[in-house]
Write a protein that holds these residues in place. Structure first.
Motif, PDB file in Angstrom:
ATOM      1  N   ARG A  56       0.311  -1.594  -0.068  1.00  0.00           N
ATOM      2  CA  ARG A  56      -0.132   0.295  -0.170  1.00  0.00           C
ATOM      3  C   ARG A  56       0.779   1.471   0.098  1.00  0.00           C
ATOM      4  O   ARG A  56       0.532   2.182  -0.505  1.00  0.00           O
ATOM      5  CB  ARG A  56      -0.765  -0.367   1.515  1.00  0.00           C
ATOM      6  N   ALA A  57       2.011   1.199   0.614  1.00  0.00           N
ATOM      7  CA  ALA A  57       2.671   2.413   0.715  1.00  0.00           C
ATOM      8  C   ALA A  57       3.303   2.930  -0.581  1.00  0.00           C
ATOM      9  O   ALA A  57       3.485   4.181  -0.935  1.00  0.00           O
ATOM     10  CB  ALA A  57       3.961   2.432   1.534  1.00  0.00           C
ATOM     11  N   GLU A  58       3.853   1.999  -1.141  1.00  0.00           N
ATOM     12  CA  GLU A  58       4.579   1.628  -2.517  1.00  0.00           C
ATOM     13  C   GLU A  58       3.161   2.675  -3.284  1.00  0.00           C
ATOM     14  O   GLU A  58       3.458   3.403  -4.082  1.00  0.00           O
ATOM     15  CB  GLU A  58       4.745   0.732  -2.651  1.00  0.00           C
ATOM     16  N   ALA A  59       2.319   2.110  -3.697  1.00  0.00           N
ATOM     17  CA  ALA A  59       0.400   1.816  -3.901  1.00  0.00           C
ATOM     18  C   ALA A  59       0.759   3.859  -4.108  1.00  0.00           C
ATOM     19  O   ALA A  59       0.327   4.306  -4.504  1.00  0.00           O
ATOM     20  CB  ALA A  59      -0.177   1.726  -4.096  1.00  0.00           C
ATOM     21  N   PHE A  60       0.855   3.999  -3.005  1.00  0.00           N
ATOM     22  CA  PHE A  60       0.335   5.940  -2.603  1.00  0.00           C
ATOM     23  C   PHE A  60       1.403   6.660  -2.877  1.00  0.00           C
ATOM     24  O   PHE A  60       1.653   7.369  -3.887  1.00  0.00           O
ATOM     25  CB  PHE A  60       0.403   5.668  -0.598  1.00  0.00           C
ATOM     26  N   ALA A  61       2.675   6.169  -2.587  1.00  0.00           N
ATOM     27  CA  ALA A  61       3.913   6.888  -2.961  1.00  0.00           C
ATOM     28  C   ALA A  61       3.638   7.279  -4.285  1.00  0.00           C
ATOM     29  O   ALA A  61       3.880   8.136  -5.619  1.00  0.00           O
ATOM     30  CB  ALA A  61       5.870   5.802  -2.701  1.00  0.00           C
ATOM     31  N   MET A  62       3.235   6.125  -5.765  1.00  0.00           N
ATOM     32  CA  MET A  62       3.794   5.978  -6.866  1.00  0.00           C
ATOM     33  C   MET A  62       2.582   6.516  -7.263  1.00  0.00           C
ATOM     34  O   MET A  62       2.264   7.466  -8.161  1.00  0.00           O
ATOM     35  CB  MET A  62       3.431   4.554  -7.660  1.00  0.00           C
ATOM     36  N   SER A  63       0.907   6.994  -7.322  1.00  0.00           N
ATOM     37  CA  SER A  63      -0.144   7.653  -7.187  1.00  0.00           C
ATOM     38  C   SER A  63       0.056   9.083  -6.931  1.00  0.00           C
ATOM     39  O   SER A  63       0.354   9.788  -8.455  1.00  0.00           O
ATOM     40  CB  SER A  63      -1.612   7.219  -5.830  1.00  0.00           C
ATOM     41  N   LEU A  64       1.090   9.329  -5.724  1.00  0.00           N
ATOM     42  CA  LEU A  64       1.310  10.764  -5.639  1.00  0.00           C
ATOM     43  C   LEU A  64       2.012  11.204  -6.910  1.00  0.00           C
ATOM     44  O   LEU A  64       2.288  11.951  -7.454  1.00  0.00           O
ATOM     45  CB  LEU A  64       1.925  11.130  -4.382  1.00  0.00           C
ATOM     46  N   ARG A  65       3.140  10.795  -7.297  1.00  0.00           N
ATOM     47  CA  ARG A  65       4.643  10.486  -8.305  1.00  0.00           C
ATOM     48  C   ARG A  65       3.843  10.611  -9.371  1.00  0.00           C
ATOM     49  O   ARG A  65       3.977  11.538 -10.348  1.00  0.00           O
ATOM     50  CB  ARG A  65       5.905   9.812  -8.451  1.00  0.00           C
ATOM     51  N   MET A  66       2.641   9.570  -9.439  1.00  0.00           N
ATOM     52  CA  MET A  66       1.884   9.659 -11.192  1.00  0.00           C
ATOM     53  C   MET A  66       1.059  11.527 -10.880  1.00  0.00           C
ATOM     54  O   MET A  66       0.929  11.760 -12.423  1.00  0.00           O
ATOM     55  CB  MET A  66       0.624   8.760 -11.291  1.00  0.00           C
ATOM     56  N   CYS A  67       0.334  11.425 -10.207  1.00  0.00           N
ATOM     57  CA  CYS A  67      -0.017  13.215  -9.817  1.00  0.00           C
ATOM     58  C   CYS A  67       1.053  13.978 -10.967  1.00  0.00           C
ATOM     59  O   CYS A  67       0.249  14.937 -10.889  1.00  0.00           O
ATOM     60  CB  CYS A  67      -1.260  13.349  -8.207  1.00  0.00           C
ATOM     61  N   LEU A  68       1.554  14.297 -10.104  1.00  0.00           N
ATOM     62  CA  LEU A  68       2.803  15.221  -9.622  1.00  0.00           C
ATOM     63  C   LEU A  68       2.940  15.077 -11.090  1.00  0.00           C
ATOM     64  O   LEU A  68       3.269  16.595 -12.265  1.00  0.00           O
ATOM     65  CB  LEU A  68       3.673  15.733  -9.209  1.00  0.00           C
ATOM     66  N   HIS A  69       4.156  14.162 -12.074  1.00  0.00           N
ATOM     67  CA  HIS A  69       4.087  13.833 -13.025  1.00  0.00           C
ATOM     68  C   HIS A  69       3.212  14.550 -14.115  1.00  0.00           C
ATOM     69  O   HIS A  69       3.601  14.686 -15.256  1.00  0.00           O
ATOM     70  CB  HIS A  69       4.128  12.448 -13.649  1.00  0.00           C
ATOM     71  N   LEU A  70       1.697  14.187 -14.460  1.00  0.00           N
ATOM     72  CA  LEU A  70       0.841  13.689 -15.048  1.00  0.00           C
ATOM     73  C   LEU A  70       0.987  15.494 -15.349  1.00  0.00           C
ATOM     74  O   LEU A  70       0.598  16.030 -16.473  1.00  0.00           O
ATOM     75  CB  LEU A  70      -0.492  13.467 -15.372  1.00  0.00           C
ATOM     76  N   SER A  71       0.747  16.265 -14.289  1.00  0.00           N
ATOM     77  CA  SER A  71       0.485  17.474 -14.048  1.00  0.00           C
ATOM     78  C   SER A  71       1.886  18.423 -14.955  1.00  0.00           C
ATOM     79  O   SER A  71       1.832  19.481 -15.759  1.00  0.00           O
ATOM     80  CB  SER A  71       0.140  18.473 -12.817  1.00  0.00           C
ATOM     81  N   ARG A  72       2.951  17.979 -14.674  1.00  0.00           N
ATOM     82  CA  ARG A  72       3.929  18.237 -15.285  1.00  0.00           C
ATOM     83  C   ARG A  72       3.961  18.251 -16.626  1.00  0.00           C
ATOM     84  O   ARG A  72       4.085  18.627 -17.343  1.00  0.00           O
ATOM     85  CB  ARG A  72       5.114  17.383 -15.035  1.00  0.00           C
ATOM     86  N   ALA A  73       3.541  17.144 -16.838  1.00  0.00           N
ATOM     87  CA  ALA A  73       3.262  16.345 -18.579  1.00  0.00           C
ATOM     88  C   ALA A  73       2.164  16.983 -19.610  1.00  0.00           C
ATOM     89  O   ALA A  73       2.118  17.667 -20.450  1.00  0.00           O
ATOM     90  CB  ALA A  73       3.215  15.451 -19.191  1.00  0.00           C
ATOM     91  N   ASP A  74       1.060  17.505 -18.379  1.00  0.00           N
ATOM     92  CA  ASP A  74      -0.006  18.350 -19.237  1.00  0.00           C
ATOM     93  C   ASP A  74      -0.673  18.909 -18.207  1.00  0.00           C
ATOM     94  O   ASP A  74      -1.197  18.647 -17.454  1.00  0.00           O
ATOM     95  CB  ASP A  74      -1.088  17.017 -19.532  1.00  0.00           C
TER      96      ASP A  74
END
Lengths: 195, 195
Positions: free
Chosen positions: A68-86
């Motif tokens: 769960r912690a890794e999933a949480f971390a990856m989800s946060l990363r994805m949120c931020l990377h998505l905003s950077r990309a788009d």
């Protein structure tokens, strides 16, 4: 719906009228009512679609993560990377976060639920529960604002996430492995472009 | 100017037109041009007035504080307590922060300058300079959003500030004294009501 999404991204929900939408979509005012009963109905549909889009990505990520912690971390990363990309997507999130609308409370609740689940399993450890949540959400909000406002290095999102995870009390080796895990291809399905 | 301030607070800068302002102020459209040359001119005047208002309060506080770190802490507390006491002001700050306008960069620069001065004097001590700033600004942004969106306890702003100061590496006894120091009467001069 795409026109509505873009207007919300540019100007926010407040003061939005149907005419703005039909002008942006380049269709007649009356034709709006063939599809939606009101402005609130189309706004709700767009916000609902955005939550389903996010939810689908987070679920996909949960399947790739080892806990769960890794999933949480990856989800946060994805949120931020998505905003950077788009940036349209990033601004949409920010503006709806400031609307008091459903999306904000939705994201807030999802985040709180994910943090609580990690605490229960002993993955996160912190003393001052309220403020760790404030730090994480603050980093997400301010980080998104920075990412849509300026060209920042590619490692900026992961730096933010490392700080968030440290504040949640995740063990260092778990932080490192969560940051090394490859994310799914974020350009696969831009929101509402696939529709 | 008060009408413009209130519209920005409610809906943000984007999509604002002169007619919105004259309707809110209940004056004729043409009379606008007796006072301002353009929408951008009145928006700039309002943002400038808000910065002077903030600047005056921060300067007043600096005179009450025993050192730069205490002044910084009291200024942060004041920012948050003001948004709690006056939601119109809090929303105005949030919406202009999201506009990419002058106010945001102004606040960001002031904050960064104050932090750097405290670092130079050895009052703040932290390893990862970028992220401490991110944490502090994130807490300020998210804290303000929470304070204008819900009724939170009176001690919530100071809890946020304690977390911010800890992250900046301020010594505990300095944090405690900065949080005990009484703030000036925040209701003395609501922004633009005195005008």
């Amino acid at each position: 719906m795409k026109a509505t999404y873009e207007i919300i991204s540019q100007r926010g929900l407040e003061g939005l009228v149907i005419q703005d939408i039909t002008e942006e979509a380049d269709v007649g005012y009356g034709s709006f009512y063939n599809h939606f009963q009101s402005k609130d109905a189309i706004v709700a549909a767009v916000i609902d679609a955005s939550r389903k889009f996010s939810g689908g990505l987070h679920e996909h990520i949960a399947g790739l993560a080892s806990d769960r912690a890794e999933a949480f971390a990856m989800s946060l990363r994805m949120c931020l990377h998505l905003s950077r990309a788009d940036r349209t997507w990033g601004w949409f999130l920010l503006r709806t976060a400031l609307s008091g609308g459903e999306l904000r409370s939705g994201i807030g609740e999802d985040l709180q639920r994910a943090i609580n689940a990690c605490l229960k399993e002993g993955l996160f450890k912190y003393d001052d529960s309220d403020m760790a949540y404030e730090i994480v959400f603050g980093l997400l909000l301010f980080g998104t604002l920075k990412l849509v406002s300026a060209d920042l290095p590619e490692d900026y999102p992961d730096k933010l996430v490392r700080t968030a995870l440290k504040n949640l009390g995740l063990a260092d080796e778990k932080i490192n492995s969560a940051l090394e895990k490859p994310l799914p291809d974020l350009n696969l399905m831009p929101f509402l472009d696939a529709a």
